[in-house]
Design a protein around this motif. Structure first.
Motif, PDB file in Angstrom:
ATOM      1  N   TYR A 131       0.804  -1.215   0.000  1.00 51.35           N
ATOM      2  CA  TYR A 131       0.000   0.000   0.000  1.00 51.35           C
ATOM      3  C   TYR A 131       0.839   1.269   0.000  1.00 51.35           C
ATOM      4  O   TYR A 131       0.298   2.378  -0.040  1.00 51.35           O
ATOM      5  CB  TYR A 131      -0.933   0.008   1.209  1.00 51.35           C
ATOM      6  N   VAL A 134       0.144   3.669  -2.872  1.00 48.65           N
ATOM      7  CA  VAL A 134      -1.127   4.388  -2.744  1.00 48.65           C
ATOM      8  C   VAL A 134      -0.964   5.583  -1.817  1.00 48.65           C
ATOM      9  O   VAL A 134      -1.455   6.689  -2.102  1.00 48.65           O
ATOM     10  CB  VAL A 134      -2.229   3.446  -2.216  1.00 48.65           C
ATOM     11  N   ARG A 168      -8.752   3.691   0.008  1.00 49.70           N
ATOM     12  CA  ARG A 168      -8.129   2.983  -1.107  1.00 49.70           C
ATOM     13  C   ARG A 168      -7.493   1.668  -0.649  1.00 49.70           C
ATOM     14  O   ARG A 168      -7.591   0.651  -1.335  1.00 49.70           O
ATOM     15  CB  ARG A 168      -7.070   3.866  -1.751  1.00 49.70           C
ATOM     16  N   THR A 169      -6.796   1.698   0.483  1.00 47.03           N
ATOM     17  CA  THR A 169      -6.055   0.520   0.918  1.00 47.03           C
ATOM     18  C   THR A 169      -6.942  -0.498   1.627  1.00 47.03           C
ATOM     19  O   THR A 169      -6.772  -1.701   1.456  1.00 47.03           O
ATOM     20  CB  THR A 169      -4.899   0.922   1.848  1.00 47.03           C
ATOM     21  N   ASN A 172     -10.427  -0.463  -1.243  1.00 45.15           N
ATOM     22  CA  ASN A 172     -10.205  -0.383  -2.688  1.00 45.15           C
ATOM     23  C   ASN A 172     -11.319   0.402  -3.365  1.00 45.15           C
ATOM     24  O   ASN A 172     -11.899  -0.011  -4.360  1.00 45.15           O
ATOM     25  CB  ASN A 172     -10.090  -1.776  -3.324  1.00 45.15           C
ATOM     26  N   ASP A 243      -7.139  -5.494  -1.506  1.00 47.64           N
ATOM     27  CA  ASP A 243      -7.312  -4.578  -0.377  1.00 47.64           C
ATOM     28  C   ASP A 243      -7.540  -5.366   0.907  1.00 47.64           C
ATOM     29  O   ASP A 243      -7.714  -6.579   0.906  1.00 47.64           O
ATOM     30  CB  ASP A 243      -8.458  -3.605  -0.644  1.00 47.64           C
ATOM     31  N   GLU A 421       2.618   4.827   6.786  1.00 48.77           N
ATOM     32  CA  GLU A 421       1.833   5.928   6.238  1.00 48.77           C
ATOM     33  C   GLU A 421       2.347   7.274   6.731  1.00 48.77           C
ATOM     34  O   GLU A 421       2.509   8.222   5.949  1.00 48.77           O
ATOM     35  CB  GLU A 421       0.364   5.761   6.606  1.00 48.77           C
TER      36      GLU A 421
END
Length: 464
Positions: A131, A134, A168-169, A172, A243, A421
């Motif tokens: 991820y 992303v 998104r992660t 999805n 995901d 992140e």
């Protein structure tokens, strides 16, 4: 802002029958707080007062309930590790079931252990590392949207970014069009959290036409609608989209009956991970920008590292081992302003901790915010010094003086995700921008589920 408080080393004992208790307040607590503090709903002020007055371990009562506040590393280790089977989550955290259902944060016992086994593969290191691209992609999009000199709300921007990343992660899906609505629902829930915690037997009143509860019900229903729709879409195509939600839907409990999770269980886990995965990281990043703006030497050293390691290109997960100072900046920010700022447990039986014997049913609280500002472990604790997190410095401190993600069997399952992140987003944005504080602001604390700033931190992007 709070000041550092000199700890006390002695552990005085107050005897009550067979029990050995710490010293503390003898007055009716709600009445005392109302008189003593301007904001009776601010537990950090209470923690600070108790430590100044009684030392690192203290006691008070609310009605017939015993409450213990403990900021000693050895006691925290006993509660979270060595004697963890004698404790359950305390009442305020259990009340989060109103929102999160029976997810990893709120569940207990065998059910919690089973759910954690099922969820764990979704956070396997290799899965999470996928991820990284992303995270960087979303941060690149944000840094292109910012304009020099245009005032922004730091928390609002970080919430917008991390919400898109977790959508998104984890799911999805692109929630760009729904970001404002989802964020509004979460803010409504956060605003009502202290009200729900303080209301006796709030669960029994949830369906009554009380304005605060009506607003909570509406926010929860709309949030559930988004999550349930996305789960249904994933169930319908039965394809692993790469995901976390696909992983959850396909996971089985190999130690028990090989069964998976029901839709209700998936909803509870998705909502738990969804809220924890964007609220905490956004708060951590917001405080990091705030601290960097006030510490230009640390900011300059971080920029030097970014320029040297990345040489103008976007960061990738392969760069993380070389972005050590950037990671230390984030770690020091979470020391001073930990998103998860306090924890609590309730004893299910009598518990012996050092010189104390605590009664069954008693509540025990300890605050990362408090212990991570303790001068016994952090010299000049209010100073922003990322160098505290070199390997050598970390090795010289007890384990339970820094635990922003908890510890033991209930340690945050998404810790690796959050660190990756935080560093990647910080590196991506700081490559291009400095954030400067709008003059004249007085920023305080808003200790709710997470430690948010109050009011919003207003900042101005400045091109490097």
């Amino acid at each position: 802002m709070a000041t550092a408080i000199q700890p006390r080393k002695e552990f005085p004992v107050v005897r009550r029958g067979e029990y050995r208790l710490p010293p503390g307040l003898k007055l009716n607590l709600p009445f005392y707080i109302t008189r003593k503090f301007f904001n009776p709903g601010d537990p950090i002020k209470l923690f600070e007062y108790l430590q100044r007055t009684y030392g690192s371990t203290s006691h008070y009562r609310i009605a017939t309930s015993d409450v213990f506040v403990m900021h000693e590393p050895e006691f925290i280790r006993e509660i979270l590790i060595n004697q963890a089977d004698k404790f359950i989550k305390e009442r305020t955290q259990r009340r989060m079931k109103i929102l999160l259902g029976n997810g990893l944060i709120t569940s207990e016992g065998d059910f919690h252990r089973r759910q954690r086994r099922i969820v764990a593969p979704a956070f396997h290191r290799q899965r999470v590392q996928a991820y990284g691209a992303v995270m960087v992609d979303r941060a690149l999009a944000m840094r292109e949207e910012w304009q020099p000199g245009q005032e922004i709300g730091a928390l609002a921007e970080m919430m917008r970014l991390t919400l898109q990343i977790v959508a998104r992660t984890l799911l999805n899906t692109d929630v760009t069009a729904e970001v404002r609505r989802i964020n509004d629902e979460v803010n409504a829930i956060m605003d009502l959290y202290n009200f729900l915690v303080a209301l006796p037997k709030a669960e029994a009143y949830l369906n009554l036409p009380i304005p605060g509860l009506m607003r909570f019900r509406r926010a929860r229903k709309r949030l559930d609608g988004v999550v349930n729709r996305i789960i249904a879409e994933h169930r319908a195509d039965a394809v692993d989209r790469g995901d976390l939600l696909s992983m959850l839907l396909r996971s089985r409990d190999d130690e028990d009956d090989h069964s998976g999770m029901t839709d209700e269980q998936v909803r509870d886990e998705v909502l738990t991970i969804f809220l924890a995965g964007y609220e905490t990281v956004a708060t951590a990043l917001t405080w990091t920008w705030y601290l960097l703006a006030q510490n230009p030497a640390a900011e300059a050293r971080m920029h030097e590292e970014l320029d040297r390691v990345l040489a103008g290109r976007a960061p990738t997960i392969e760069d993380l081992p070389q972005l050590r100072y950037t990671e230390m900046v984030l770690a020091e920010s979470m020391r001073l302003y930990p998103p998860a700022w306090a924890m609590g447990r309730q004893a299910t039986e009598d518990v012996e901790l050092g010189p104390y014997l605590l009664p069954a049913g008693g509540y025990v609280f300890f605050s990362q915010y408090m212990i991570q500002r303790n001068p016994e472990f952090w010299p000049e604790p209010l100073a922003f010094r990322p160098e505290r997190f070199t390997p050598e410095a970390k090795a010289g401190r007890p384990k339970f003086v820094y635990f922003p993600f908890g510890a033991g069997s209930r340690q945050c399952i998404g810790e690796g995700f959050a660190w990756m992140e935080g560093v990647l987003v910080l590196a991506t944005l700081a490559q291009k921008w400095r954030l400067r504080l709008v003059p004249g602001q007085t920023i305080g604390l808003q200790p709710k589920i997470t430690l948010r700033p109050k009011p919003e931190i207003r900042m101005i992007p400045e091109l490097r």
